[in-house]
Scaffold this motif. Structure first.
Motif, PDB file in Angstrom:
ATOM      1  N   UNK A   1     -20.474  42.496 -25.968  1.00 56.07           N
ATOM      2  CA  UNK A   1     -21.555  42.085 -26.992  1.00 56.07           C
ATOM      3  C   UNK A   1     -21.650  40.623 -26.864  1.00 56.07           C
ATOM      4  N   UNK A   2     -22.860  40.139 -27.549  1.00 52.26           N
ATOM      5  CA  UNK A   2     -23.464  38.580 -27.491  1.00 52.26           C
ATOM      6  C   UNK A   2     -22.397  38.115 -28.215  1.00 52.26           C
ATOM      7  N   UNK A   3     -21.983  38.707 -29.566  1.00 48.99           N
ATOM      8  CA  UNK A   3     -21.251  38.561 -30.617  1.00 48.99           C
ATOM      9  C   UNK A   3     -20.546  39.617 -31.129  1.00 48.99           C
ATOM     10  N   UNK A   4     -19.406  39.860 -31.327  1.00 51.13           N
ATOM     11  CA  UNK A   4     -18.441  40.894 -31.927  1.00 51.13           C
ATOM     12  C   UNK A   4     -18.311  40.641 -33.391  1.00 51.13           C
ATOM     13  N   UNK A   5     -18.653  39.314 -33.872  1.00 51.74           N
ATOM     14  CA  UNK A   5     -18.488  38.867 -35.204  1.00 51.74           C
ATOM     15  C   UNK A   5     -18.852  39.568 -36.222  1.00 51.74           C
ATOM     16  N   UNK A   6     -19.807  40.288 -36.624  1.00 49.37           N
ATOM     17  CA  UNK A   6     -20.295  41.262 -37.532  1.00 49.37           C
ATOM     18  C   UNK A   6     -19.507  42.719 -37.506  1.00 49.37           C
ATOM     19  N   UNK A   7     -19.049  43.122 -36.374  1.00 47.78           N
ATOM     20  CA  UNK A   7     -18.663  44.517 -35.909  1.00 47.78           C
ATOM     21  C   UNK A   7     -17.223  44.506 -36.791  1.00 47.78           C
TER      22      UNK A   7
ATOM     23  N   UNK B   1       0.695  58.306 -27.282  1.00 48.54           N
ATOM     24  CA  UNK B   1      -1.061  58.968 -27.407  1.00 48.54           C
ATOM     25  C   UNK B   1      -1.484  58.087 -26.568  1.00 48.54           C
ATOM     26  N   UNK B   2      -2.843  58.709 -26.129  1.00 44.64           N
ATOM     27  CA  UNK B   2      -3.942  57.653 -25.547  1.00 44.64           C
ATOM     28  C   UNK B   2      -4.606  56.892 -26.900  1.00 44.64           C
ATOM     29  N   UNK B   3      -4.741  55.504 -26.630  1.00 42.46           N
ATOM     30  CA  UNK B   3      -4.894  54.683 -27.782  1.00 42.46           C
ATOM     31  C   UNK B   3      -6.384  54.183 -27.559  1.00 42.46           C
ATOM     32  N   UNK B   4      -7.485  54.391 -28.430  1.00 48.45           N
ATOM     33  CA  UNK B   4      -8.832  54.028 -28.094  1.00 48.45           C
ATOM     34  C   UNK B   4      -9.365  52.929 -28.994  1.00 48.45           C
ATOM     35  N   UNK B   5      -9.969  52.303 -28.606  1.00 44.31           N
ATOM     36  CA  UNK B   5     -10.538  51.079 -29.215  1.00 44.31           C
ATOM     37  C   UNK B   5     -11.822  51.353 -29.795  1.00 44.31           C
ATOM     38  N   UNK B   6     -12.207  51.189 -31.005  1.00 38.80           N
ATOM     39  CA  UNK B   6     -13.741  51.375 -31.756  1.00 38.80           C
ATOM     40  C   UNK B   6     -14.129  49.957 -32.083  1.00 38.80           C
ATOM     41  N   UNK B   7     -15.332  50.088 -32.065  1.00 40.88           N
ATOM     42  CA  UNK B   7     -16.271  49.013 -32.758  1.00 40.88           C
ATOM     43  C   UNK B   7     -17.458  49.511 -33.527  1.00 40.88           C
ATOM     44  N   UNK B   8     -17.795  49.245 -34.646  1.00 37.77           N
ATOM     45  CA  UNK B   8     -18.460  49.928 -35.465  1.00 37.77           C
ATOM     46  C   UNK B   8     -20.027  48.640 -35.838  1.00 37.77           C
ATOM     47  N   UNK B   9     -21.022  49.269 -35.374  1.00 37.82           N
ATOM     48  CA  UNK B   9     -22.256  48.472 -35.691  1.00 37.82           C
ATOM     49  C   UNK B   9     -22.462  48.214 -37.000  1.00 37.82           C
ATOM     50  N   UNK B  10     -22.551  47.012 -37.688  1.00 40.38           N
ATOM     51  CA  UNK B  10     -22.797  46.776 -39.061  1.00 40.38           C
ATOM     52  C   UNK B  10     -24.136  47.192 -39.606  1.00 40.38           C
TER      53      UNK B  10
ATOM     54  N   UNK C   1     -24.164  51.626 -38.421  1.00 35.05           N
ATOM     55  CA  UNK C   1     -22.616  52.054 -38.609  1.00 35.05           C
ATOM     56  C   UNK C   1     -22.387  52.907 -37.500  1.00 35.05           C
ATOM     57  N   UNK C   2     -23.066  52.854 -36.221  1.00 37.81           N
ATOM     58  CA  UNK C   2     -22.895  53.646 -35.043  1.00 37.81           C
ATOM     59  C   UNK C   2     -21.617  53.145 -34.599  1.00 37.81           C
ATOM     60  N   UNK C   3     -20.827  54.196 -34.046  1.00 39.61           N
ATOM     61  CA  UNK C   3     -19.439  53.928 -33.461  1.00 39.61           C
ATOM     62  C   UNK C   3     -19.563  53.870 -32.114  1.00 39.61           C
ATOM     63  N   UNK C   4     -18.944  52.823 -31.375  1.00 38.78           N
ATOM     64  CA  UNK C   4     -18.582  52.760 -29.821  1.00 38.78           C
ATOM     65  C   UNK C   4     -17.080  52.805 -29.617  1.00 38.78           C
ATOM     66  N   UNK C   5     -16.858  53.383 -28.549  1.00 41.84           N
ATOM     67  CA  UNK C   5     -15.524  53.743 -28.151  1.00 41.84           C
ATOM     68  C   UNK C   5     -15.125  53.445 -26.732  1.00 41.84           C
ATOM     69  N   UNK C   6     -13.877  52.816 -26.615  1.00 38.88           N
ATOM     70  CA  UNK C   6     -13.457  52.497 -25.290  1.00 38.88           C
ATOM     71  C   UNK C   6     -13.045  53.854 -24.497  1.00 38.88           C
ATOM     72  N   UNK C   7     -12.657  53.791 -23.251  1.00 41.18           N
ATOM     73  CA  UNK C   7     -12.075  54.846 -22.445  1.00 41.18           C
ATOM     74  C   UNK C   7     -10.666  55.168 -22.965  1.00 41.18           C
ATOM     75  N   UNK C   8     -10.023  54.604 -23.508  1.00 39.39           N
ATOM     76  CA  UNK C   8      -8.738  54.887 -23.748  1.00 39.39           C
ATOM     77  C   UNK C   8      -7.649  54.527 -22.853  1.00 39.39           C
TER      78      UNK C   8
END
Length: 117
Positions: free
Chosen positions: A26-32, A91-100, A103-110
């Motif tokens: 992201x340009x900036x993840x600050x708001x996520x 477990x498989x651990x997944x990263x999540x980021x939510x667009x402020x 509210x769309x959720x992005x996911x990593x590959x785990x």
């Protein structure tokens, strides 16, 4: 399109520690809001911990006192420090980021975390 790249998963003995990292393209993840979820075989994906843009955190009861989530907005990175690991943390651990904005959720590959002797 936002990409989340996780790292740090490994095989570790019970009682050991690991640190997971997730960097967002992201340009900036600050708001996520960002967080970590996990999914064990045969189980649903569950929240482990998340951290709001201003730094407030939430943890599942099963990891409170053992895991710590943090973020470095300058690096667009969220971390999960996991201590006193137990076999049930496997477990498989997944990263999540939510667009402020939407509210769309992005996911990593785990990334796989296995706690076993």
């Amino acid at each position: 399109q936002v990409q989340l790249v996780e790292s740090g998963g490994a095989l570790v003995q019970p009682g050991g520690s690991l640190r997971l990292s997730c960097t967002a393209s992201l340009k900036s993840a600050t708001g996520y809001a960002m967080g970590w979820y996990r999914q064990a075989p045969g189980k649903q994906r569950e929240l482990v911990a998340d951290i709001a843009s201003r730094g407030s955190t939430r943890y599942s009861d099963s990891v409170k006192g053992r895991f710590t989530i943090s973020r470095d907005n300058a690096k667009n990175t969220v971390y999960l420090q996991m201590n006193s690991l137990k076999p049930e943390d496997t477990a498989v651990y997944y990263c999540n980021a939510r667009n402020p904005l939407n509210l769309y959720d992005y996911w990593g590959q785990g990334t796989q975390v296995t706690v076993s002797s």
